[in-house]
Design an enzyme around this catalytic site. Sequence first.
Site, PDB file in Angstrom:
ATOM      1  N   ASP A  70       0.743  -1.131  -0.042  1.00 14.10           N
ATOM      2  CA  ASP A  70      -0.103  -0.073   0.050  1.00 14.10           C
ATOM      3  C   ASP A  70       1.062   1.276  -0.030  1.00 14.10           C
ATOM      4  O   ASP A  70       1.915   1.302   0.454  1.00 14.10           O
ATOM      5  CB  ASP A  70      -1.017   0.152   1.225  1.00 14.10           C
ATOM      6  CG  ASP A  70      -0.469  -0.129   2.695  1.00 14.10           C
ATOM      7  OD1 ASP A  70       0.630  -0.739   2.755  1.00 14.10           O
ATOM      8  OD2 ASP A  70      -0.613   0.620   3.431  1.00 14.10           O
ATOM      9  N   GLU A 136       0.086  -0.808   5.870  1.00 11.49           N
ATOM     10  CA  GLU A 136       1.103  -0.364   6.803  1.00 11.49           C
ATOM     11  C   GLU A 136       0.952   1.170   7.027  1.00 11.49           C
ATOM     12  O   GLU A 136       1.301   1.677   8.041  1.00 11.49           O
ATOM     13  CB  GLU A 136       2.633  -0.652   6.335  1.00 11.49           C
ATOM     14  CG  GLU A 136       3.844  -0.401   7.237  1.00 11.49           C
ATOM     15  CD  GLU A 136       4.210   0.947   7.167  1.00 11.49           C
ATOM     16  OE1 GLU A 136       4.874   1.205   7.957  1.00 11.49           O
ATOM     17  OE2 GLU A 136       3.816   1.685   6.344  1.00 11.49           O
TER      18      GLU A 136
END
Length: 378
Positions: A70, A136
């Site tokens: 991400d 994250e």
Amino acid sequence: MLSPTLELACDLIRRPSVTPVDAGCQELMMARLANVGFALEQMRIENVDNFWASHGGNDGPVLCFAGHTDVVPTGPLQAWNIPPFDAFIDDQGMLHGRGAADMKGSLAAMLVAAERFVVDYPDHRGSVAFLITSDEEGPAHHGTKAVVERLVARQQRLDWCIVGEPSSTTLVGDIVKNGRRGSLGATLTLRGVQGHVAYPHLAKNPIHLLAPALAELVSEHWDSGNAFFPPTSFQVSNLNSGTGATNVIPGELVAVFNFRFSTESTVESLKSRVAEILDKHSLDWHIDWALSGLPFLTEPGALLDAVASSIKAVTGRDTQASTSGGTSDGRFIATMGTQVVELGPVNATIHQVNECILASDLDVLTEIYYETLIKLLA
């Protein structure tokens, strides 16, 4: 012609995987790993994609590469010189795109290094593993933290972990992170008595009440740090009070603050000292605490030595180990008793508009990862 690492990095960058969306990045990575004999385990938890992959036997040490697919939002598209998901390499050799540094470049370098290693050393000792998440940059509740809980529950061994966070500052490999400070956040609610500004004797102004206590909190010496960590820091990020009217003393104040703390302080010691200071000033208060992560440290040993010597072999540079910066998913992995080191590209433009890195740095990073694999598992 692009190197295998740059081809993969560009392919990953072109997938707009803003947290928690993975946008097919993990499917691409898993397919590549499966082709060289990795065993794969997908772990979709709530709305987050994760996977665990391993190559090798059950005996011997485990070296894990950890990272996230991400990326943070792009910000205003019109502010980008090149569209953020185009993965463009300019005439100066800079790779542009959201995630180039944080951290799709690292993911590509890890994967290509691992592919090459298991082909060159099919009978390597121990295991090579990957722990990859799509959460994250966001809340991080259902990503690495949740995967680690599952690994612990089944007593998965994990000796060493390289997290691909962009640790470098000027040249790739000049800095590695061998630990991180803990992060303890707090929302303080201070209660007063609302009233008219012309009649302060009938009210209790929470802004005035907090001022001396806040000054004491700001000036407090929490600890002196140590050889690995700077002193614990206290920072106020938000102060909110008032009704919006200019003639009303507010009845409540909310302050948000954060500790970045070393191993010289504990969560309980910080909470206790804050309470002591607030009580000393006879305040009517309540705090909601939020622990984002405990401090962790990897002291010189097998992993740090292997990474440092690999950087020296590939670049000719001596690296410096540091614990500065924010938190990372390394804090979750360290709870397994794992030695954790963060090593990735130059971080000068992370989370910024026009994120970019020197494209050739990713090939250097690939070689460093490959050399580290050889030193630890060949």
